[in-house]
Design a protein around this motif. Structure first.
Motif, PDB file in Angstrom:
ATOM      1  N   HIS A 248       0.837  -1.204   0.000  1.00  0.00           N
ATOM      2  CA  HIS A 248       0.000   0.000   0.000  1.00  0.00           C
ATOM      3  C   HIS A 248       0.872   1.255   0.000  1.00  0.00           C
ATOM      4  CE1 HIS A 248      -3.354   2.647   0.980  1.00  0.00           C
ATOM      5  NE2 HIS A 248      -2.645   3.142   1.984  1.00  0.00           N
ATOM      6  N   TRP A 249       1.934   1.242   0.815  1.00  0.00           N
ATOM      7  CA  TRP A 249       2.859   2.379   0.855  1.00  0.00           C
ATOM      8  C   TRP A 249       3.479   2.591  -0.519  1.00  0.00           C
ATOM      9  CZ3 TRP A 249       7.628   4.060  -0.261  1.00  0.00           C
ATOM     10  CH2 TRP A 249       8.116   5.188   0.391  1.00  0.00           C
ATOM     11  N   GLY A 250       3.941   1.520  -1.145  1.00  0.00           N
ATOM     12  CA  GLY A 250       4.586   1.637  -2.448  1.00  0.00           C
ATOM     13  C   GLY A 250       3.652   2.211  -3.500  1.00  0.00           C
ATOM     14  N   GLN A 251       2.436   1.687  -3.549  1.00  0.00           N
ATOM     15  CA  GLN A 251       1.495   2.172  -4.556  1.00  0.00           C
ATOM     16  C   GLN A 251       1.127   3.631  -4.326  1.00  0.00           C
ATOM     17  OE1 GLN A 251      -2.679   0.614  -4.760  1.00  0.00           O
ATOM     18  NE2 GLN A 251      -2.026  -0.089  -6.801  1.00  0.00           N
ATOM     19  N   THR A 252       0.882   4.017  -3.077  1.00  0.00           N
ATOM     20  CA  THR A 252       0.482   5.396  -2.791  1.00  0.00           C
ATOM     21  C   THR A 252       1.639   6.377  -2.929  1.00  0.00           C
ATOM     22  OG1 THR A 252       0.818   5.039  -0.410  1.00  0.00           O
ATOM     23  CG2 THR A 252      -1.411   4.722  -1.280  1.00  0.00           C
ATOM     24  N   HIS A 253       2.873   5.858  -2.990  1.00  0.00           N
ATOM     25  CA  HIS A 253       4.033   6.731  -3.194  1.00  0.00           C
ATOM     26  C   HIS A 253       4.563   6.642  -4.626  1.00  0.00           C
ATOM     27  CE1 HIS A 253       3.870   6.948   1.190  1.00  0.00           C
ATOM     28  NE2 HIS A 253       4.652   8.008   1.112  1.00  0.00           N
ATOM     29  N   GLY A 254       3.745   6.142  -5.535  1.00  0.00           N
ATOM     30  CA  GLY A 254       4.049   6.246  -6.954  1.00  0.00           C
ATOM     31  C   GLY A 254       4.817   5.121  -7.585  1.00  0.00           C
ATOM     32  N   ALA A 255       5.071   4.035  -6.865  1.00  0.00           N
ATOM     33  CA  ALA A 255       5.810   2.919  -7.466  1.00  0.00           C
ATOM     34  C   ALA A 255       4.947   2.204  -8.496  1.00  0.00           C
ATOM     35  CB  ALA A 255       6.268   1.929  -6.396  1.00  0.00           C
ATOM     36  N   ALA A 256       5.587   1.746  -9.562  1.00  0.00           N
ATOM     37  CA  ALA A 256       4.884   0.968 -10.587  1.00  0.00           C
ATOM     38  C   ALA A 256       4.918  -0.523 -10.291  1.00  0.00           C
ATOM     39  CB  ALA A 256       5.509   1.228 -11.959  1.00  0.00           C
ATOM     40  N   TYR A 257       5.938  -0.960  -9.540  1.00  0.00           N
ATOM     41  CA  TYR A 257       6.084  -2.391  -9.275  1.00  0.00           C
ATOM     42  C   TYR A 257       7.113  -2.617  -8.181  1.00  0.00           C
ATOM     43  CZ  TYR A 257      10.569  -2.232 -11.731  1.00  0.00           C
ATOM     44  OH  TYR A 257      11.865  -1.933 -12.102  1.00  0.00           O
ATOM     45  N   GLN A 258       7.156  -3.852  -7.702  1.00  0.00           N
ATOM     46  CA  GLN A 258       8.258  -4.305  -6.855  1.00  0.00           C
ATOM     47  C   GLN A 258       8.673  -5.693  -7.285  1.00  0.00           C
ATOM     48  OE1 GLN A 258       7.813  -4.821  -2.506  1.00  0.00           O
ATOM     49  NE2 GLN A 258       9.996  -4.484  -2.353  1.00  0.00           N
ATOM     50  N   LEU A 259       9.966  -5.966  -7.221  1.00  0.00           N
ATOM     51  CA  LEU A 259      10.518  -7.300  -7.433  1.00  0.00           C
ATOM     52  C   LEU A 259      10.910  -7.878  -6.084  1.00  0.00           C
ATOM     53  CD1 LEU A 259      12.798  -6.502 -10.488  1.00  0.00           C
ATOM     54  CD2 LEU A 259      10.740  -7.914 -10.539  1.00  0.00           C
ATOM     55  N   LEU A 260      10.581  -9.140  -5.874  1.00  0.00           N
ATOM     56  CA  LEU A 260      10.914  -9.803  -4.627  1.00  0.00           C
ATOM     57  C   LEU A 260      11.648 -11.094  -4.925  1.00  0.00           C
ATOM     58  CD1 LEU A 260       7.630  -8.752  -4.398  1.00  0.00           C
ATOM     59  CD2 LEU A 260       8.244  -9.078  -2.015  1.00  0.00           C
ATOM     60  N   GLN A 261      12.576 -11.449  -4.060  1.00  0.00           N
ATOM     61  CA  GLN A 261      13.245 -12.738  -4.127  1.00  0.00           C
ATOM     62  C   GLN A 261      12.881 -13.515  -2.865  1.00  0.00           C
ATOM     63  OE1 GLN A 261      17.364 -12.906  -5.976  1.00  0.00           O
ATOM     64  NE2 GLN A 261      17.373 -10.810  -5.212  1.00  0.00           N
ATOM     65  N   THR A 262      12.339 -14.687  -3.046  1.00  0.00           N
ATOM     66  CA  THR A 262      11.897 -15.485  -1.913  1.00  0.00           C
ATOM     67  C   THR A 262      12.469 -16.896  -2.012  1.00  0.00           C
ATOM     68  OG1 THR A 262       9.854 -16.045  -3.110  1.00  0.00           O
ATOM     69  CG2 THR A 262       9.764 -14.178  -1.593  1.00  0.00           C
ATOM     70  N   GLU A 263      12.822 -17.461  -0.876  1.00  0.00           N
ATOM     71  CA  GLU A 263      13.316 -18.826  -0.855  1.00  0.00           C
ATOM     72  C   GLU A 263      12.161 -19.773  -1.169  1.00  0.00           C
ATOM     73  OE1 GLU A 263      15.337 -22.056   2.227  1.00  0.00           O
ATOM     74  OE2 GLU A 263      15.093 -19.949   2.821  1.00  0.00           O
ATOM     75  N   VAL A 264      12.330 -20.596  -2.175  1.00  0.00           N
ATOM     76  CA  VAL A 264      11.256 -21.488  -2.613  1.00  0.00           C
ATOM     77  C   VAL A 264      10.766 -22.330  -1.436  1.00  0.00           C
ATOM     78  CG1 VAL A 264      10.668 -23.445  -4.099  1.00  0.00           C
ATOM     79  CG2 VAL A 264      12.053 -21.565  -5.003  1.00  0.00           C
ATOM     80  N   GLY A 265       9.471 -22.254  -1.187  1.00  0.00           N
ATOM     81  CA  GLY A 265       8.864 -23.036  -0.122  1.00  0.00           C
ATOM     82  C   GLY A 265       8.909 -22.382   1.241  1.00  0.00           C
ATOM     83  N   GLY A 266       9.602 -21.244   1.378  1.00  0.00           N
ATOM     84  CA  GLY A 266       9.709 -20.564   2.652  1.00  0.00           C
ATOM     85  C   GLY A 266       8.471 -19.735   2.958  1.00  0.00           C
TER      86      GLY A 266
END
Length: 288
Positions: A248-266
């Motif tokens: 919500h913070w990202g969208q309301t502050h003008g971000a178009a997207y975020q990329l995340l890296q997550t450990e598979v299955g974590g």
């Protein structure tokens, strides 16, 4: 120009770039690969390098003289000297033999540069069956609203002083998740706000820093965050509330997207999958 895009593009199974990490698929161009070679000569941060927000010097650089670029595969080695040092070879290509060749190159270069670590990182496509390693996920803020979550989430500085004072011991407890480092950055005033959740006047979870920066093609990106909830507070929906507050913070502050890296299955991987993020592929790290 060093790289031939007609060779390299078919080899890019996932949008991950040496020294930069995951990038938006639209930013995956020959230019970004040429940029990392130029940065190897200067030692400077690229303008869109997410690591430059921490200051200092770039800790990893491409060993450009040792890059192998061929029609069927491309090997791009990098060197980082922090700690005992590590050589990492990014292995692009569809044949499994690319991993063997990358491992040989990593071992040779680790010996040449007198560092202890040798690794191979292989990007794999989103269609990979039985994936292991790290999943690259995309949250697109342009496709729909990210409502503010219910629950006790607010910036650390918006909590009463007695609650704020519990952030330091929380951060130390979750040092393995990067929260101790984040706390030092907050104390030094070198980063954006951190969102926190508290139970009985004690911070038990946090996500941050919250920052938006331009990517390689000028699109506003919500930067990656450190994210942790103490084990005894898990299973109550606090992690999901923190994550939704960050989106919500990202969208309301003008971000178009975020990329995340997550450990598979974590836990973070399961959370993001349940929130409907798009999987862009995987990166599998092998120790040589």
């Amino acid at each position: 120009m060093f790289f031939r895009w007609d060779w390299l593009r078919p080899q890019l199974n996932a949008p991950i770039v040496p020294t930069l990490g995951p990038v938006h698929p639209d930013a995956l161009t020959v230019g970004i690969f040429e940029d990392i070679l130029r940065a190897a000569d200067t030692g400077d941060f690229l303008p869109y390098d997410k690591d430059q927000r921490w200051g200092g010097e770039k800790g990893e650089k491409v060993l450009r003289e040792d890059v192998i670029h061929q029609p069927e595969h491309t090997l791009i080695p990098t060197l980082a000297r922090s700690g005992h040092g590590v050589v990492k070879v990014f292995a692009y290509g569809s044949s499994d033999s690319v991993v063997r060749e990358a491992a040989e190159l990593a071992a040779k270069l680790a010996s040449m540069h007198a560092v202890a670590g040798a690794r191979v990182l292989r990007p794999l496509g989103p269609e990979t069956t039985h994936p292991r390693g790290t999943r690259i996920q995309l949250k697109d803020f342009t496709t729909g609203p990210c409502p503010a979550p219910d629950g006790p989430v607010r910036p650390v500085t918006a909590w009463p002083a007695t609650v704020q004072n519990t952030f330091a011991p929380f951060a130390e407890t979750m040092a393995a998740d990067g929260l101790a480092f984040l706390h030092t950055q907050v104390q030094a005033g070198r980063c954006g706000p951190v969102l926190a959740t508290a139970v009985e006047d004690r911070i038990v979870g946090a996500i941050g820093p919250m920052e938006v920066r331009m990517d390689a093609i000028g699109r506003p990106q919500l930067m990656p965050q450190y994210f942790a909830v103490v084990p005894e507070a898990r299973g109550q929906g606090l992690g999901r509330a923190l994550w939704r507050a960050a989106m919500h913070w990202g969208q309301t502050h003008g971000a178009a997207y975020q990329l995340l890296q997550t450990e598979v299955g974590g836990p973070s991987d399961r959370l993001c999958r349940s929130e409907g993020l798009a999987s862009l592929g995987f990166s599998r790290m092998t120790h040589v």
